[in-house]
Motif scaffolding. Structure first.
Motif, PDB file in Angstrom:
ATOM      1  N   ALA A 193     -10.741  -7.310   1.171  1.00 40.45           N
ATOM      2  CA  ALA A 193      -9.529  -7.582   1.945  1.00 40.45           C
ATOM      3  C   ALA A 193      -9.128  -6.347   2.728  1.00 40.45           C
ATOM      4  O   ALA A 193      -9.427  -5.213   2.343  1.00 40.45           O
ATOM      5  CB  ALA A 193      -8.392  -7.991   0.987  1.00 40.45           C
ATOM      6  N   HIS A 194      -8.444  -6.583   3.855  1.00 40.85           N
ATOM      7  CA  HIS A 194      -7.955  -5.466   4.660  1.00 40.85           C
ATOM      8  C   HIS A 194      -6.827  -4.763   3.907  1.00 40.85           C
ATOM      9  O   HIS A 194      -5.862  -5.402   3.457  1.00 40.85           O
ATOM     10  CB  HIS A 194      -7.442  -5.962   6.004  1.00 40.85           C
ATOM     11  N   ALA A 195      -6.947  -3.456   3.788  1.00 43.35           N
ATOM     12  CA  ALA A 195      -5.922  -2.666   3.098  1.00 43.35           C
ATOM     13  C   ALA A 195      -5.951  -1.259   3.665  1.00 43.35           C
ATOM     14  O   ALA A 195      -7.024  -0.674   3.842  1.00 43.35           O
ATOM     15  CB  ALA A 195      -6.174  -2.635   1.591  1.00 43.35           C
ATOM     16  N   GLN A 196      -4.774  -0.736   3.956  1.00 42.48           N
ATOM     17  CA  GLN A 196      -4.717   0.618   4.493  1.00 42.48           C
ATOM     18  C   GLN A 196      -4.598   1.614   3.349  1.00 42.48           C
ATOM     19  O   GLN A 196      -3.592   1.635   2.644  1.00 42.48           O
ATOM     20  CB  GLN A 196      -3.529   0.775   5.445  1.00 42.48           C
ATOM     21  N   PRO A 197      -5.636   2.453   3.143  1.00 41.55           N
ATOM     22  CA  PRO A 197      -5.599   3.419   2.031  1.00 41.55           C
ATOM     23  C   PRO A 197      -4.490   4.441   2.237  1.00 41.55           C
ATOM     24  O   PRO A 197      -4.164   4.830   3.366  1.00 41.55           O
ATOM     25  CB  PRO A 197      -6.980   4.076   2.077  1.00 41.55           C
ATOM     26  N   ALA A 198      -3.930   4.880   1.115  1.00 44.90           N
ATOM     27  CA  ALA A 198      -2.892   5.916   1.149  1.00 44.90           C
ATOM     28  C   ALA A 198      -3.523   7.244   0.747  1.00 44.90           C
ATOM     29  O   ALA A 198      -4.115   7.350  -0.333  1.00 44.90           O
ATOM     30  CB  ALA A 198      -1.762   5.567   0.198  1.00 44.90           C
ATOM     31  N   PRO A 199      -3.432   8.264   1.569  1.00 43.39           N
ATOM     32  CA  PRO A 199      -4.052   9.550   1.222  1.00 43.39           C
ATOM     33  C   PRO A 199      -3.300  10.249   0.098  1.00 43.39           C
ATOM     34  O   PRO A 199      -2.121   9.979  -0.162  1.00 43.39           O
ATOM     35  CB  PRO A 199      -3.958  10.341   2.523  1.00 43.39           C
ATOM     36  N   ARG A 251      -9.852   6.999  -8.712  1.00 41.16           N
ATOM     37  CA  ARG A 251      -8.794   6.125  -9.235  1.00 41.16           C
ATOM     38  C   ARG A 251      -7.407   6.591  -8.808  1.00 41.16           C
ATOM     39  O   ARG A 251      -6.440   5.817  -8.868  1.00 41.16           O
ATOM     40  CB  ARG A 251      -8.889   6.046 -10.758  1.00 41.16           C
ATOM     41  N   ALA A 252      -7.292   7.845  -8.389  1.00 41.37           N
ATOM     42  CA  ALA A 252      -5.990   8.352  -7.947  1.00 41.37           C
ATOM     43  C   ALA A 252      -5.517   7.636  -6.683  1.00 41.37           C
ATOM     44  O   ALA A 252      -4.313   7.652  -6.380  1.00 41.37           O
ATOM     45  CB  ALA A 252      -6.063   9.855  -7.711  1.00 41.37           C
ATOM     46  N   TYR A 253      -6.420   6.992  -5.922  1.00 46.04           N
ATOM     47  CA  TYR A 253      -6.019   6.287  -4.706  1.00 46.04           C
ATOM     48  C   TYR A 253      -5.403   4.930  -5.019  1.00 46.04           C
ATOM     49  O   TYR A 253      -4.833   4.286  -4.124  1.00 46.04           O
ATOM     50  CB  TYR A 253      -7.223   6.107  -3.781  1.00 46.04           C
ATOM     51  N   GLY A 254      -5.511   4.473  -6.265  1.00 44.46           N
ATOM     52  CA  GLY A 254      -4.876   3.227  -6.666  1.00 44.46           C
ATOM     53  C   GLY A 254      -5.375   2.009  -5.916  1.00 44.46           C
ATOM     54  O   GLY A 254      -4.591   1.084  -5.637  1.00 44.46           O
ATOM     55  N   ASP A 255      -6.654   1.951  -5.586  1.00 43.31           N
ATOM     56  CA  ASP A 255      -7.229   0.836  -4.842  1.00 43.31           C
ATOM     57  C   ASP A 255      -8.239   0.122  -5.734  1.00 43.31           C
ATOM     58  O   ASP A 255      -9.348   0.631  -5.964  1.00 43.31           O
ATOM     59  CB  ASP A 255      -7.914   1.348  -3.571  1.00 43.31           C
ATOM     60  N   PRO A 256      -7.918  -1.067  -6.257  1.00 43.92           N
ATOM     61  CA  PRO A 256      -8.855  -1.773  -7.143  1.00 43.92           C
ATOM     62  C   PRO A 256     -10.187  -2.083  -6.473  1.00 43.92           C
ATOM     63  O   PRO A 256     -11.227  -2.099  -7.147  1.00 43.92           O
ATOM     64  CB  PRO A 256      -8.103  -3.057  -7.513  1.00 43.92           C
ATOM     65  N   GLN A 257     -10.161  -2.354  -5.178  1.00 43.51           N
ATOM     66  CA  GLN A 257     -11.418  -2.641  -4.476  1.00 43.51           C
ATOM     67  C   GLN A 257     -12.336  -1.415  -4.504  1.00 43.51           C
ATOM     68  O   GLN A 257     -13.546  -1.532  -4.753  1.00 43.51           O
ATOM     69  CB  GLN A 257     -11.138  -3.062  -3.034  1.00 43.51           C
ATOM     70  N   LEU A 258     -11.785  -0.250  -4.254  1.00 43.43           N
ATOM     71  CA  LEU A 258     -12.572   0.981  -4.285  1.00 43.43           C
ATOM     72  C   LEU A 258     -13.106   1.245  -5.689  1.00 43.43           C
ATOM     73  O   LEU A 258     -14.269   1.629  -5.864  1.00 43.43           O
ATOM     74  CB  LEU A 258     -11.715   2.160  -3.808  1.00 43.43           C
TER      75      LEU A 258
END
Length: 541
Positions: A292-298, A85-92
């Motif tokens: 959807a296409h989304a660039q993950p933030a490390p 959840r720290a990556y803040g990506d709802p899809q993940l």
């Protein structure tokens, strides 16, 4: 079978003389005393027959559980239970939730935990006492030419009985307790393996998702490269038409465009495979189709301070290995107890009669009380062999645990070193990317002043896009390594007894102290087991 004494009385057969009965009783008492003396002697001799345990189980050396000084990532916290959840990506978040809810591998792990718990319950139920009720009704004809002469022989008789029986095993030497402890250890190991399966699944889903997103990002960048290359081919064609370049220059540009098309086909194939892998991991969740296409933030590259010792309590696979050693220690104790005498008590009360009409009368009562002493005296070495097998298995499991500890620390060290190397490579790449961007800007400026042609601008843009692809590769490698490091650190798992765990509202210092205490116990338990073995007097080993 009917009682012959009852039958003889019912048929009028003369009773045995009283003097003979008393003499028989004295003989029985003398035989019982002799048997008791022999049993006592055997008891003493049996306590001396357990082979000595020359080997000693040794746990990992806690002083060696540290990372090399060259691994110097900034200090950070241990992963939380839902670290993704720290990556803040709802899809993940949704993908991992679906995977943890419906993946068959976790259902298998849960079934194994329940099976191990059921076996532990069965082992616990096998110890102690038991009470049961038995009722029976038989009708039998005795042979007229058999052992019992007429009027017993050749007649039919009934035998009815109702009995309440009880037995109790005192477990003097702790054999059943050791087997119960072994079963509970296996159940705890299965539970830790279930946690390991869940964390491994979450990490695999995250890595697959990041890989798919990076493939899509590289495909978009490759499409931009192909557009620039097509413009270069068109420029070469125009130049060749005016005789400014040769055929080779055009064919070289066309070859580069074909290679880009091949690369696009390969990445499309890889993306399709990654999507299907993600679909299987997420148990066929519909979200895979609408990603959807989304660039993950490390995240920031950090490492817990002094992870070595606490790692023992943070890795579920290490806890599973630890509980398997504990389980095996119980089996060794049970194998040693098999050399000791086993005393079981039994009692019964009931009614017995050769006729149903007299079954419920007071004279039909029966009483039974007894004790059974079982002591192995000679078995051709089977007990020694079984004890040797259990001790050897104990040594194997302790060695495997020590190896797992070394491998766990190695995993953390390798991922930490990889993150450091990626960070250094990224710094070098950023300088190259800035240079490529500056070259593209300079080419456009010269073209605007009429000092450079369009081909120079296109080539500069192409180089900038190639640097962008390298940037995406480094980002992909960093994301994959970050997840691998989380997995190497236990993925948010933390072992500890419920009664001794730090409360949720406790401060960080309390929680850290509790965790270190659990880690220290995990590191030293094989040595504690060796101490327990050493504490047994030599006369009983």
């Amino acid at each position: 079978m009917p009682d012959p004494l009852h039958l003889s009385r019912a048929a009028g057969v003369p009773a045995v003389p009283v003097a003979a009965t008393r003499k028989a009783r004295r003989s029985v008492r003398r035989a019982s005393a002799a048997a008791l003396a022999a049993s006592a002697l055997a008891l003493v001799s049996g306590c001396l027959s357990v082979p000595p345990d020359a080997r000693r189980a040794a746990g990992p050396d806690a002083t060696q559980l540290h990372l090399a000084p060259s691994i110097a990532l900034p200090d950070g916290a241990w992963p939380t239970e839902q670290w993704w959840r720290a990556y803040g990506d709802p899809q993940l978040d949704e993908l991992i939730a679906r995977a943890l809810d419906g993946n068959p591998s976790l259902a298998t792990a849960r079934a194994r935990v329940e099976s191990a718990r059921a076996l532990a319950g069965a082992q616990r139920a096998a110890a102690g006492g038991s009470v049961d009720a038995v009722a029976g009704l038989n009708r039998q004809r005795y042979s007229a030419n058999g052992f019992f002469p007429p009027p017993l022989g050749g007649a039919w008789y009934n035998d009815a009985s109702v009995q309440l029986r009880a037995s109790y095993d005192f477990d003097w030497w702790g054999k059943h307790r050791a087997l119960v402890a072994a079963a509970l250890g296996e159940a705890n190991a299965r539970q830790a393996e279930g946690a390991q399966a869940a964390q491994a699944l979450a990490a695999t889903v995250a890595q697959s998702y990041f890989r798919l997103q990076m493939l899509w990002a590289r495909q978009d960048n490759l499409a931009a490269q192909a557009a620039v290359q097509r413009a270069l081919v068109a420029d070469r064609q125009a130049r060749m038409a005016h005789g400014l370049v040769g055929q080779d220059a055009l064919q070289s540009a066309e070859l580069a465009l074909a290679e880009l098309a091949q690369q696009a086909a390969r990445w499309e194939r890889d993306a399709a495979r990654e999507r299907e892998a993600l679909r299987a991991l997420a148990a066929g969740a519909p979200i895979v189709e609408r990603l959807a296409h989304a660039q993950p933030a490390p995240q920031d590259d950090t490492l817990p301070r002094e992870p070595g010792l606490e790692l023992l309590a943070r890795r579920p696979d290490l806890q599973a290995a630890r509980w398997r050693v504990e389980s095996q220690l119980g089996r060794v104790t049970a194998a040693q107890a098999a050399f000791r005498p086993d005393l079981n008590l039994s009692a019964a009360i009931g009614l017995d009669s050769i006729t149903l009409g007299t079954l419920l009368r007071y004279p039909s009562r029966t009483l039974l009380g007894g004790a059974l002493l079982d002591l192995p005296l000679f078995d051709s070495g089977r007990l020694q062999a079984q004890l040797g097998i259990e001790r050897a298995e104990r040594e194997t499991l302790v060695a495997e645990y020590n190896e797992a500890v070394v491998n766990a620390l190695r995993d953390v060290a390798m991922e930490g070193a990889t993150l450091q190397a990626i960070a250094r490579e990224t710094q070098v790449h950023e300088a190259a990317a800035r240079s490529a961007a500056q070259l593209a800007a300079n080419a456009e400026a010269r073209q605007a002043r009429g000092l450079a042609d369009r081909a120079a601008v296109l080539q500069a843009r192409q180089e900038m896009l190639r640097q962008r692809d390298t940037d995406l590769q480094l980002l992909d490698a960093r994301l994959q390594t970050q997840v691998a490091l989380v997995k190497a650190l236990g993925g948010g798992y933390r072992a500890g007894a419920p009664a001794g765990a730090a409360p949720a509202h406790a401060g960080a210092g309390t929680a850290r102290a509790s965790s270190k205490a659990g880690a220290a116990q995990a590191a030293t338990y094989p040595n504690q087991a060796a101490a327990r073995l050493a504490a047994i007097p030599s006369s009983t080993r």
